[in-house]
Design a protein around this motif. Structure first.
Motif, short mmCIF file in Angstrom:
data_model
loop_
_atom_site.label_atom_id
_atom_site.label_comp_id
_atom_site.label_asym_id
_atom_site.label_seq_id
_atom_site.Cartn_x
_atom_site.Cartn_y
_atom_site.Cartn_z
N ALA A 104 5.19 -1.99 3.22
CA ALA A 104 6.20 -1.14 2.59
C ALA A 104 5.61 0.17 2.07
O ALA A 104 5.75 0.51 0.88
CB ALA A 104 6.90 -1.90 1.46
N PRO A 105 4.95 0.95 2.91
CA PRO A 105 4.30 2.18 2.44
C PRO A 105 5.31 3.30 2.19
O PRO A 105 6.43 3.28 2.72
CB PRO A 105 3.38 2.54 3.61
N LEU A 106 4.92 4.26 1.39
CA LEU A 106 5.74 5.46 1.20
C LEU A 106 5.78 6.29 2.47
O LEU A 106 6.77 6.97 2.74
CB LEU A 106 5.18 6.30 0.05
N VAL A 107 4.65 6.26 3.21
CA VAL A 107 4.56 7.06 4.44
C VAL A 107 3.53 6.42 5.37
O VAL A 107 2.56 5.81 4.92
CB VAL A 107 4.18 8.53 4.11
N VAL A 108 3.77 6.58 6.68
CA VAL A 108 2.82 6.14 7.71
C VAL A 108 2.17 7.38 8.30
O VAL A 108 2.85 8.39 8.57
CB VAL A 108 3.53 5.33 8.82
N VAL A 109 0.84 7.30 8.49
CA VAL A 109 0.11 8.42 9.08
C VAL A 109 -0.48 7.97 10.42
O VAL A 109 -1.22 6.98 10.47
CB VAL A 109 -1.02 8.91 8.16
N THR A 159 -3.88 1.40 3.28
CA THR A 159 -4.38 0.48 4.30
C THR A 159 -4.71 1.28 5.54
O THR A 159 -3.95 2.18 5.94
CB THR A 159 -3.33 -0.59 4.64
N VAL A 160 -5.85 0.96 6.14
CA VAL A 160 -6.25 1.60 7.40
C VAL A 160 -6.22 0.54 8.49
O VAL A 160 -6.85 -0.52 8.36
CB VAL A 160 -7.65 2.22 7.31
N CYS A 161 -5.50 0.80 9.56
CA CYS A 161 -5.38 -0.12 10.68
C CYS A 161 -6.16 0.44 11.86
O CYS A 161 -5.88 1.56 12.32
CB CYS A 161 -3.91 -0.31 11.05
N VAL A 162 -7.15 -0.31 12.35
CA VAL A 162 -7.97 0.12 13.49
C VAL A 162 -7.92 -0.94 14.57
O VAL A 162 -7.64 -2.12 14.31
CB VAL A 162 -9.44 0.39 13.07
N ALA A 163 -8.25 -0.55 15.80
CA ALA A 163 -8.11 -1.46 16.94
C ALA A 163 -9.25 -2.45 17.05
O ALA A 163 -9.06 -3.58 17.49
CB ALA A 163 -7.98 -0.65 18.24
N THR A 164 -10.48 -2.04 16.70
CA THR A 164 -11.65 -2.87 16.95
C THR A 164 -12.51 -3.04 15.71
O THR A 164 -12.40 -2.27 14.75
CB THR A 164 -12.52 -2.25 18.06
N SER A 178 0.85 -1.19 0.00
CA SER A 178 0.00 0.00 0.00
C SER A 178 0.88 1.23 0.00
O SER A 178 1.91 1.28 0.69
CB SER A 178 -0.91 0.01 1.23
N LYS A 179 0.49 2.23 -0.75
CA LYS A 179 1.29 3.45 -0.79
C LYS A 179 1.26 4.19 0.53
O LYS A 179 2.24 4.82 0.93
CB LYS A 179 0.78 4.36 -1.91
N ILE A 180 0.09 4.13 1.21
CA ILE A 180 -0.08 4.87 2.47
C ILE A 180 -0.62 3.90 3.52
O ILE A 180 -1.53 3.12 3.25
CB ILE A 180 -1.07 6.04 2.32
N LEU A 181 -0.05 3.95 4.73
CA LEU A 181 -0.54 3.16 5.86
C LEU A 181 -1.04 4.12 6.94
O LEU A 181 -0.28 4.97 7.42
CB LEU A 181 0.57 2.28 6.43
N ILE A 182 -2.34 4.00 7.28
CA ILE A 182 -2.97 4.90 8.24
C ILE A 182 -3.31 4.12 9.50
O ILE A 182 -3.99 3.08 9.43
CB ILE A 182 -4.26 5.53 7.67
N PHE A 183 -2.85 4.60 10.65
CA PHE A 183 -3.32 4.09 11.93
C PHE A 183 -4.39 5.06 12.42
O PHE A 183 -4.10 6.24 12.64
CB PHE A 183 -2.17 4.00 12.95
#
Length: 687
Positions: free
Chosen positions: A66-71, A28-33, A2-7
């Motif tokens: 392997a994202p370009l940036v993590v947010v 990609t969006v990573c969420v807890a629940t 994914s180009k961007i990884l969002i927590f």
């Protein structure tokens, strides 16, 4: 990859995901629940991962994607999570952007003076301060911090908690001793009006909240608390964060992917019933839509009623005409790529509103490809409201499940006189009091002087009036305002129905069948009513029973036939013509009538020589003073003679006898001749 990884899982994270999807950017969006994943809109260019991760697990995820940036778009109070993201980004040498949420510092400064706001650095400090108070407490800080308050048993019984409607949050509250009646499981953010309603409902004296900023509804909480005269305890944010606002993060991402992130031309249109037009009668969902809307449309009286409440300073236009609404939205969309429009209709969207007209105009513009960029991506939702009929029914105690509903609000209604004559209860949507006066004249002219009118004027407003009137009082009514009413007719006239089915629609085989013209005259002589229960004795092919059944879905017919072949034919014809309101009773009358409900109407086409017995059995089944209407068809002189005797003996009352001779045109070579059917006698009367 994914180009961007969002927590995330926050409002800001959701907005960023939507923007990346609009720009066809894999992420990609990573969420807890699981609940957090439900709050993320459908991702057309990415995926959602669910689960709580420590720093090492986050690092593994970053290596895989392997994202370009993590947010980091996590909640400003999620210190440990943000620290783990920072560590994981350093370990993998990946760029990290921290997306900050604006604070509510300005709101706190403008809050009404008088010492009703306290800033606390920790939840422990806040709990100790609350121990010195009295009255109910509402915690809006989430379930994670709840234990710090429940450790003080003298606070627990006063605590009300507003948490996310997830199983995890509710179970946590229960385990800490919070009863179900003290748990408010709802998804925010909330409007000021919604907050105020909750505060007053639960008699809240003290509000505990984090500084969740504009996106978290912090301003709305303080505004409602000020209006209710409450104390507010604000838990300060942990330390001074470094990061960027939403626009800055978007610029940084755009630089890395080589294109500017642009918002798609994506508008959402909500069509909503505004009930009586006053804020106190609107649903919480509608109040949230009003709060979220960029532009609002509606009749002038609806907008005027909202000006001092939830409408505020929002852009609004006093129109409910479909063409004007869509022209205005198109103009706004040319200047603003995305937005939310709300159209308010008085009452309910499904009851004589402009909803169908607006939907039709949207379909037409789509078909014509007019402003296709807007309409292809326009999403629509419809919200119900309290209709005038349900409101007036509640205020008067009159049910409307058996009422005829009609509107003469700006429309012609030529069938109104018939409705008033033939129905016990009619609800009318009127334009104004002038229509009420015209109704009074019509009721007087139609000789319906015994009718009662339950009228509602300016429903839901401070000037609401609900009054019972006679037709004469309606005619002389001097009030003003929007009206509706129930017309209650204690003596409705029975509505008679007329038949029409050709012979060739029925399956006949070798079973005799009453001819079309005879059927029509006989059924007319039966003088059916809408809710009739009919016996068709000697039903044959079932042609009369089925023709009667097709006149109204509300009536029911028992087709009684002693011959097995004919009974099977009746069932076939019922199936062919989809008549579920006909039941074939195989047996001979009068014995076959014994277990049946008492009829209101009876057709006798074949009696098997037992006509007198059948009529005696029908007389025995009568359960009220209302007569049973009977029609008998006869072709033999023996039956005709018996009928004359029964009429003389008053077995059949108010009887009449007609003779029907039908001639049919037939082709004979080059000529057309009239061929006569057998003469039929039709006797009608009452038992």
């Amino acid at each position: 990859m994914s180009k961007i990884l969002i927590f995330g899982g926050t409002t800001e994270g959701r907005r960023l995901s939507e923007l990346l999807s609009d720009n066809q950017t894999e992420h990609t969006v990573c969420v807890a629940t699981e609940y957090g994943s439900e709050m993320i809109a459908d991702i057309s260019c990415g995926k959602v991962l669910v689960g709580r991760l420590d720093a090492e697990q986050m690092a593994d995820l970053i290596r895989r994607e392997a994202p370009l940036v993590v947010v980091d778009a996590t909640h400003p109070y999620a210190e440990l999570v943000s620290e783990n993201i920072r560590i994981a980004a350093e370990q993998t040498r990946t760029d990290l952007l921290r997306l900050l949420r604006g604070t509510g510092a300005g709101c706190v400064e403008s809050f009404a003076p008088g010492g009703r706001i306290r800033l606390c650095s920790t939840h422990e400090e806040c709990a100790l301060l609350l121990k010195e108070t009295g009255g109910n407490i509402l915690l809006t800080c989430g379930s994670k911090e709840l234990k710090k308050y429940c450790d003080h048993t003298d606070l627990t019984e006063r605590l009300y908690v507003r948490v996310l409607p997830s199983t995890e949050s509710i179970e946590t509250a229960h385990l800490l001793g919070i009863g179900s009646g003290n748990i408010i499981a709802m998804q925010g953010p909330f409007t000021a009006g919604m907050n105020e309603a909750i505060f007053r409902q639960y008699k809240i004296k003290h509000l505990v909240t984090k500084d969740s900023g504009r996106a978290g509804g912090f301003e709305e909480k303080l505004a409602a608390a000020e209006k209710c005269g409450m104390s507010v305890y604000v838990i300060g944010r942990p330390g001074q964060e470094e990061g960027m606002d939403f626009d800055e993060v978007c610029q940084q991402i755009g630089a890395r992917i080589g294109k500017k992130l642009a918002t798609a031309n994506k508008w959402h249109l909500t069509m909503a019933g505004a009930g009586m037009g006053y804020e106190q009668g609107m649903s919480a969902e509608l109040l949230e839509q009003i709060e979220a809307a960029d532009v609002i449309f509606g009749a002038a009286r609806l907008l005027t009623a909202l000006e001092d409440g939830c409408l505020g300073t929002k852009e609004h236009f006093a129109t409910y005409r479909a063409v004007e609404i869509l022209d205005r939205i198109e103009e706004l969309a040319s200047r603003k790529k995305s937005g939310r429009a709300l159209v308010l209709y008085s009452g309910d969207t499904g009851f004589y509103s402009g909803l169908s007209g607006l939907q039709k105009e949207i379909r037409q513009r789509k078909k014509e490809q007019k402003n296709a960029g807007l309409y292809e991506k326009l999403t629509i939702s419809v919200l119900p409201g309290i209709s005038s009929v349900s409101y007036l029914a509640a205020r008067t105690g009159i049910s409307y499940d058996d009422a005829v509903l009609c509107s003469i609000h700006g429309r012609e209604c030529p069938e109104l006189a018939g409705m008033l004559r033939h129905h016990r209860k009619v609800f009318l949507l009127l334009s104004d009091a002038q229509d009420l006066r015209l109704l009074g004249e019509k009721l007087t002219g139609e000789e319906l002087k015994d009718c009662r009118i339950m009228a509602g004027i300016c429903l839901g407003s401070p000037n609401e009036m609900i009054t019972e009137l006679t037709p004469a009082e309606c005619r002389d009514f001097t009030g003003t305002g929007i009206c509706c009413c129930f017309v209650l007719n204690p003596h409705p006239q029975r509505l008679f129905l007329a038949p029409c089915l050709r012979d060739d629609v029925f399956i006949r085989d070798r079973v005799p069948m009453t001819k079309e013209e005879v059927r029509e005259v006989a059924i007319c002589k039966l003088k059916l009513t809408k809710d009739a229960l009919v016996y068709d004795i000697g039903s044959g092919t079932g042609s009369i029973a089925i023709q009667i059944a097709m006149l109204s879905e509300e009536l029911f017919v028992y087709a009684i036939e002693q011959k097995k072949e004919a009974a099977e034919l009746i069932r076939k014809n019922c199936s062919k013509l989809e008549r579920e309101n006909v039941e074939c009773i195989e047996g001979q009358a009068p014995e076959a009538l014994k277990e049946l409900k008492a009829p209101s109407h009876v057709m006798i086409g074949g009696s098997g020589g037992r006509l007198r017995e059948i009529l005696d059995a029908l007389a025995d089944k009568k359960k009220s003073e209302t007569p049973i209407r009977v029609v008998i068809t006869a072709v033999s002189l023996d039956t005709i003679s018996l009928l004359e005797t029964l009429i003389k003996e008053q077995v059949l009352r108010d009887a009449e006898m007609v003779s029907l001779q039908v001639g049919r045109m037939q082709q004979a070579g080059s000529h057309r001749l009239m061929k006569s059917d057998n003469q039929v006698w039709i006797c009608s009367g009452e038992i």
